[in-house]
Write an enzyme that holds these catalytic residues in place. Sequence first.
Site, PDB file in Angstrom:
ATOM      1  N   LYS A 101      34.458  39.316  36.019  1.00 49.56           N
ATOM      2  CA  LYS A 101      35.696  38.729  36.768  1.00 49.56           C
ATOM      3  C   LYS A 101      35.872  37.251  36.481  1.00 49.56           C
ATOM      4  O   LYS A 101      36.852  36.606  35.863  1.00 49.56           O
ATOM      5  CB  LYS A 101      35.885  39.186  38.116  1.00 49.56           C
ATOM      6  CG  LYS A 101      37.368  38.706  38.600  1.00 49.56           C
ATOM      7  CD  LYS A 101      37.266  39.228  40.201  1.00 49.56           C
ATOM      8  CE  LYS A 101      36.691  38.294  41.129  1.00 49.56           C
ATOM      9  NZ  LYS A 101      37.256  38.118  42.200  1.00 49.56           N
ATOM     10  N   ASP A 150      41.387  41.079  40.866  1.00 50.63           N
ATOM     11  CA  ASP A 150      40.765  40.710  42.101  1.00 50.63           C
ATOM     12  C   ASP A 150      41.358  41.638  43.048  1.00 50.63           C
ATOM     13  O   ASP A 150      41.844  42.528  42.678  1.00 50.63           O
ATOM     14  CB  ASP A 150      40.732  39.108  42.350  1.00 50.63           C
ATOM     15  CG  ASP A 150      42.503  38.991  42.907  1.00 50.63           C
ATOM     16  OD1 ASP A 150      43.315  39.718  42.421  1.00 50.63           O
ATOM     17  OD2 ASP A 150      42.612  37.892  43.179  1.00 50.63           O
TER      18      ASP A 150
END
Length: 213
Positions: free
Chosen positions: A120, A138
Site C-alpha cells: 500500500k 485504504d
Amino acid sequence: MKAPQIRTLFTRLREANAEPRTELSYGSPFELLVAVILSAQATDKSVNKVTGELFKVARTPAAIAELGIAGLKPFIKSIGLFNTKAKNIIATCRLLCDQHHGMVPDERETLEQLPGVGRKTANVILNTAFGQPTMAVDTHIFRVANRTGLAAGATVRAVEDRLVKVIPTEFLVDAHHWLILHGRYVCKARRPECPTCAIADLCRFRSKTRVDS
Ligand code: SF4
C-alpha cells in the site's frame, strides 16, 4: 458497475475536484515516504503536525539517519506505533543512503524492500510522488469500491486489482485521491451522505441514507 457508468462516476468526481491532492504535507518524495510510513493507523492531520517539526530539523535520509532512533522518537511520539515506526524510518534512511544514493526509488520491488514499506505504501509513493497509475487501497477506498459496486472484492488486493482494471486510463492517476476524499468526506463509514452525494444515482449501495433518516 458498467463501463459507461464508471466513466460518468469519475467525470463527476473530476468536475468537483480537477486536481485532487493528498492531505499529507510533503516537499519531496522522501518526505512523502516518511509521512506515509507514519500515517499507518494515524490521521493525516496528526502526521502533518509531527513532520512539520521534524522536517525543520531533518528532511533528508542522511539527516534523519543521523538523528538515530533515539533522536527521532521525540518528534514522532504522539503518533501510534511510534517505536516501530522510528526503527523502520531509521533503517529505511540508512538503506536509502547506502544503496540508493539517498533517493527514493520509483520501482515497486525496490520500494517494498524498504523497512516499513508494504504494497500500500509503495502504491502511494508510486502514484503520488511519481505519477504512476497505481491504486493504494485504504479503508476508505475499500468501502467506496464495495458500496458503490465500482469494484467489489473481499480483500484489499482483490479491490486494487479490480479498480486498476476497470478505471479508464485517463482517470487512473488521480482516481486514488478522488476515491479517498470521497470516502473520507462523503461516503463516510458510519453515516454516508447519500442525499448530497454526486454519484448517488450510479451507486448500488442498498442502505443509502435519506434526508429524513
Ligand atoms: S450514494 Fe451513499 S453509499 Fe453511495 S457513494 Fe454516495 S455516499 Fe456512498
